[in-house]
Design a protein around this motif. Structure first.
Motif, short mmCIF file in Angstrom:
data_model
loop_
_atom_site.label_atom_id
_atom_site.label_comp_id
_atom_site.label_asym_id
_atom_site.label_seq_id
_atom_site.Cartn_x
_atom_site.Cartn_y
_atom_site.Cartn_z
N THR A 96 0.93 -0.95 0.13
CA THR A 96 0.03 0.00 -0.17
C THR A 96 0.46 1.09 -0.20
OG1 THR A 96 -1.60 -0.99 1.21
CG2 THR A 96 -2.17 0.63 1.31
N ASP A 97 1.75 1.40 0.50
CA ASP A 97 2.37 2.97 1.00
C ASP A 97 3.36 2.51 -0.04
OD1 ASP A 97 2.12 2.65 3.74
OD2 ASP A 97 4.19 2.09 4.01
N ALA A 98 4.52 1.26 -0.88
CA ALA A 98 4.95 1.99 -2.67
C ALA A 98 3.71 1.92 -3.85
CB ALA A 98 5.33 0.34 -3.23
N ILE A 99 2.65 1.82 -3.63
CA ILE A 99 1.47 2.47 -4.52
C ILE A 99 1.12 4.08 -4.06
CG2 ILE A 99 -1.23 2.44 -4.91
CD1 ILE A 99 -0.89 -1.02 -4.62
N VAL A 100 0.60 4.34 -2.71
CA VAL A 100 0.66 5.77 -2.75
C VAL A 100 1.97 6.29 -3.00
CG1 VAL A 100 0.63 7.53 -0.35
CG2 VAL A 100 -1.02 5.09 -0.55
N SER A 101 3.06 6.32 -2.92
CA SER A 101 4.22 6.76 -3.09
C SER A 101 4.45 7.50 -4.69
CB SER A 101 5.63 6.07 -2.83
OG SER A 101 6.62 6.42 -2.98
N LYS A 102 4.08 6.03 -5.59
CA LYS A 102 4.05 6.25 -6.84
C LYS A 102 3.17 6.83 -7.54
CE LYS A 102 6.98 2.67 -7.66
NZ LYS A 102 8.17 3.02 -8.64
N PHE A 103 1.78 7.08 -6.53
CA PHE A 103 0.97 8.39 -7.14
C PHE A 103 0.80 9.07 -6.66
CE2 PHE A 103 -2.11 4.55 -8.29
CZ PHE A 103 -2.96 4.75 -9.41
N VAL A 104 2.05 9.64 -5.57
CA VAL A 104 2.29 10.61 -5.12
C VAL A 104 3.71 11.43 -6.04
CG1 VAL A 104 3.49 12.27 -3.05
CG2 VAL A 104 1.74 10.53 -3.15
N THR A 105 4.25 10.56 -6.66
CA THR A 105 5.53 11.03 -7.53
C THR A 105 4.83 10.92 -9.06
OG1 THR A 105 7.32 9.43 -6.29
CG2 THR A 105 8.11 10.19 -8.92
N ASP A 106 3.87 10.39 -9.83
CA ASP A 106 3.54 11.23 -10.31
C ASP A 106 2.85 11.95 -11.08
OD1 ASP A 106 2.62 9.95 -13.01
OD2 ASP A 106 0.26 9.48 -12.20
N ASN A 107 1.95 12.36 -9.99
CA ASN A 107 1.19 13.72 -9.21
C ASN A 107 -0.15 14.04 -10.50
OD1 ASN A 107 0.91 15.76 -7.94
ND2 ASN A 107 2.36 17.17 -9.20
N GLN A 108 -0.57 12.82 -11.01
CA GLN A 108 -1.14 13.17 -12.19
C GLN A 108 -2.47 13.42 -10.92
OE1 GLN A 108 -1.87 11.08 -16.05
NE2 GLN A 108 0.06 10.15 -15.53
N LEU A 109 -2.91 12.33 -10.16
CA LEU A 109 -3.96 12.58 -9.44
C LEU A 109 -3.75 12.63 -8.76
CD1 LEU A 109 -5.68 9.33 -10.67
CD2 LEU A 109 -6.22 11.79 -11.11
N LYS A 110 -4.65 13.49 -7.55
CA LYS A 110 -4.29 13.67 -5.71
C LYS A 110 -3.98 12.51 -4.92
CE LYS A 110 -3.87 16.87 -2.27
NZ LYS A 110 -5.10 18.41 -2.17
N VAL A 111 -3.40 12.14 -4.17
CA VAL A 111 -4.37 11.21 -2.93
C VAL A 111 -5.07 11.83 -1.86
CG1 VAL A 111 -3.25 9.62 -1.53
CG2 VAL A 111 -1.77 10.07 -3.60
N ARG A 113 7.61 -3.71 -8.49
CA ARG A 113 6.61 -3.76 -9.47
C ARG A 113 5.32 -3.56 -9.70
NH1 ARG A 113 11.04 -7.86 -10.33
NH2 ARG A 113 12.27 -7.50 -11.96
N MET A 114 4.64 -4.69 -8.53
CA MET A 114 3.58 -4.34 -8.63
C MET A 114 2.56 -3.53 -8.04
SD MET A 114 0.17 -6.88 -5.98
CE MET A 114 1.05 -7.89 -7.69
N ALA A 115 3.24 -2.26 -7.36
CA ALA A 115 2.93 -0.79 -7.55
C ALA A 115 2.78 -0.15 -9.49
CB ALA A 115 4.12 -0.02 -6.70
N ASP A 116 4.17 -0.43 -9.92
CA ASP A 116 4.08 0.36 -10.85
C ASP A 116 3.42 0.21 -12.13
OD1 ASP A 116 6.53 1.68 -10.80
OD2 ASP A 116 8.65 -0.01 -11.54
N ASP A 117 2.51 -1.34 -11.61
CA ASP A 117 2.04 -2.12 -12.56
C ASP A 117 0.54 -0.96 -12.51
OD1 ASP A 117 3.72 -3.89 -13.87
OD2 ASP A 117 2.78 -5.23 -13.13
N ILE A 118 0.11 -0.82 -11.30
CA ILE A 118 -1.03 -0.18 -10.60
C ILE A 118 -1.12 1.49 -11.38
CG2 ILE A 118 -2.56 0.36 -8.73
CD1 ILE A 118 -2.30 -2.17 -7.22
N LEU A 119 0.03 1.88 -11.26
CA LEU A 119 0.57 2.62 -11.38
C LEU A 119 -0.22 3.40 -13.22
CD1 LEU A 119 0.73 6.06 -10.92
CD2 LEU A 119 2.98 5.59 -11.44
N ASN A 120 0.29 2.71 -14.00
CA ASN A 120 0.69 2.47 -15.09
C ASN A 120 -0.71 2.71 -15.96
OD1 ASN A 120 3.37 2.75 -15.71
ND2 ASN A 120 4.31 1.10 -15.76
N LYS A 121 -1.69 1.14 -15.11
CA LYS A 121 -2.84 0.56 -15.54
C LYS A 121 -3.85 1.60 -15.24
CE LYS A 121 -5.88 -3.46 -15.62
NZ LYS A 121 -5.95 -5.01 -15.96
#
Length: 192
Positions: free
Chosen positions: A80-95, A179-187
């Motif tokens: 969960t932390d890795a997924i949150v971190s990916k979205f925060v870094t990507d910055n397209q959607l605000k967590v 890897r899973m966090a990357d896949d979830i962000l990309n999808k």
């Protein structure tokens, strides 16, 4: 004397023609360059990776703690932390918190398993692949619809058995989680 005048007259005519040809070719080149620039600008404009490519009503995302349907401890928090971190870094959607979110990622880790990858003499297993399998869903909260769902999302990491402790295994867990966090962000961001 007449020949000299004719030569000068021919020379002036040739210069005028050369200037006209040069002027036409410069205009032609400029037209081609302007057309090319406009075509490239309009042709590539829809490949933007900014948040403008997402539906206008989706600006935020909530990512609550994943559930765990396994006996494995210590997987859902780092995932969960890795997924949150990916979205925060990507910055397209605000967590944000679930109460304020336009969309939500939820999931359950359903399997964590290991498989041997390589062997050495006198040692049963030298290298092991760790698999995390999760059921993941991305929902549009505002329109009450599922945007995507993957009931069998898989990610793996490899670790080498060196000391025989959990430290060895943690390397594989970290790789699989990343890897899973990357896949979830990309999808999620590429589905638009």
């Amino acid at each position: 004397m007449i020949q000299v005048v004719n030569r000068r007259s021919n020379s002036v005519d040739m210069n005028r023609r050369a200037i006209q040809i040069h002027s036409k070719s410069t205009t032609h080149i400029a037209s081609v360059l302007i057309f090319s620039f406009v075509a490239i600008a309009f042709g590539c404009s829809h490949y933007s990776t900014s948040s403008r490519s997402l539906p206008s009503h989706i600006r935020t995302i909530a990512i609550p703690l994943f559930q765990n349907a396994t006996v494995e401890n210590g997987i859902i928090e780092p995932l969960t932390d890795a997924i949150v971190s990916k979205f925060v870094t990507d910055n397209q959607l605000k967590v944000v918190d679930s109460r304020d979110a336009d969309s939500i990622i939820s999931g359950t880790v359903v399997t964590v398993r290991e498989e041997s990858v390589s062997f050495e003499q006198d040692v049963d297993t030298r290298e092991t692949r760790l698999w995390i399998v999760a059921s993941v869903r991305y929902e549009d909260v505002r329109q009450n619809s599922v945007i995507w769902e993957d009931l069998d999302m898989r990610a793996w990491g490899v670790f080498e058995i060196a000391s025989g402790t959990t430290e060895d295994r943690n390397e594989g867990v970290e790789q699989a989680v990343a890897r899973m966090a990357d896949d979830i962000l990309n999808k999620t961001v590429a589905s638009w």
